[in-house]
Design a protein around this motif. Structure first.
Motif, short mmCIF file in Angstrom:
data_model
loop_
_atom_site.label_atom_id
_atom_site.label_comp_id
_atom_site.label_asym_id
_atom_site.label_seq_id
_atom_site.Cartn_x
_atom_site.Cartn_y
_atom_site.Cartn_z
N TYR A 1 61.77 82.12 38.72
CA TYR A 1 61.08 81.60 37.30
C TYR A 1 61.96 80.54 36.72
CZ TYR A 1 57.52 85.51 38.08
OH TYR A 1 56.59 86.11 38.51
N VAL B 1 57.47 79.05 33.75
CA VAL B 1 56.71 80.29 33.32
C VAL B 1 56.81 80.18 31.50
CG1 VAL B 1 56.97 81.94 34.96
CG2 VAL B 1 58.51 81.91 33.32
N GLU C 1 51.69 81.71 34.05
CA GLU C 1 51.98 80.43 34.54
C GLU C 1 51.09 79.43 33.77
OE1 GLU C 1 51.72 76.98 36.14
OE2 GLU C 1 49.69 77.82 36.02
#
Length: 223
Positions: free
Chosen positions: A45, A107, A141
């Motif tokens: 991420y 994210v 997301e």
């Protein structure tokens, strides 16, 4: 047919039936017999944005007791808007915890604080205790809004020093605010980098912080 031949034929028939049963059982074996010890991959991420909510429905206590009732008990700063102070601590923790991340997937992180019960003056200068911190974290997301993890309730309790240990910690720059901020940074970092996320210690309370930045030496904590 003689009796011996009859018995032999029955034995052969039973043997064939047993083999067929074993073969059928093995072919119909459930999939959970396959080894499942393969570790899940760690996420990759990168933080795009974050939101921290400290609901004003949480009760603030300024009572100088060993363990006052209330959802927010914070004395690591001068008296002021405790909701804003707690939010600022989480904001800084997220920035610290995600600064090293450079993963493949952007994210958005959402955190809602449900409890922030640190030590009062009375507890800090005598017996010490536990900084009881709880929140709900969700990883999203950002384009689709799909939830990648959570909402996950997290208990991130940390030992709070008292008495002489508290004075020694202060002398080393390990204030309540510093220790809690660094601890929460590590919790956020674990949530974003480990397959299982943050896992609390067996006793449920972290003994010592593991600073992400800047480095500091912890005071040895009593077990």
């Amino acid at each position: 047919m003689s009796m011996g031949k009859v018995i032999a034929a029955l034995v052969l028939a039973l043997g064939a039936s047993a083999c067929a049963s074993v073969d059928t059982a093995s072919r119909n074996a459930p999939y959970d017999t396959v080894p499942t010890d393969m570790a899940a991959p760690a996420p990759s991420y990168a933080l795009e944005s974050f939101d921290v909510l400290v609901p004003t429905s949480l009760k603030v206590s300024e009572a100088n007791l060993y363990y006052p009732p209330g959802d927010i008990v914070w004395r690591g700063e001068t008296r002021g808007n405790r909701y804003e102070q707690v939010k600022a601590i989480f904001d800084e923790s997220i920035r610290l915890g995600t600064r090293p991340l450079d993963g493949a997937m952007p994210v958005r992180v959402k955190i809602e604080v449900t409890r922030f019960h640190a030590l009062t003056e009375k507890a800090r200068y005598t017996v010490g205790g536990v900084h009881s911190i709880e929140f709900v974290m969700t990883i999203i997301e950002p384009t689709s809004g799909a939830v990648l993890r959570g909402p996950k309730p997290i208990k991130a309790s940390l030992v709070g020093y008292g008495g002489q240990m508290a004075f020694e910690a202060e002398a080393r720059g390990l204030t309540q605010k510093y220790r809690i901020t660094q601890h929460l940074a590590r919790v956020v970092h674990d949530e974003l980098t480990k397959a299982e996320g943050f896992v609390a210690p067996k006793r449920g309370v972290t003994q010592r912080i593991q600073p992400l930045a800047p480095a500091a030496i912890e005071v040895a904590a009593a077990e």
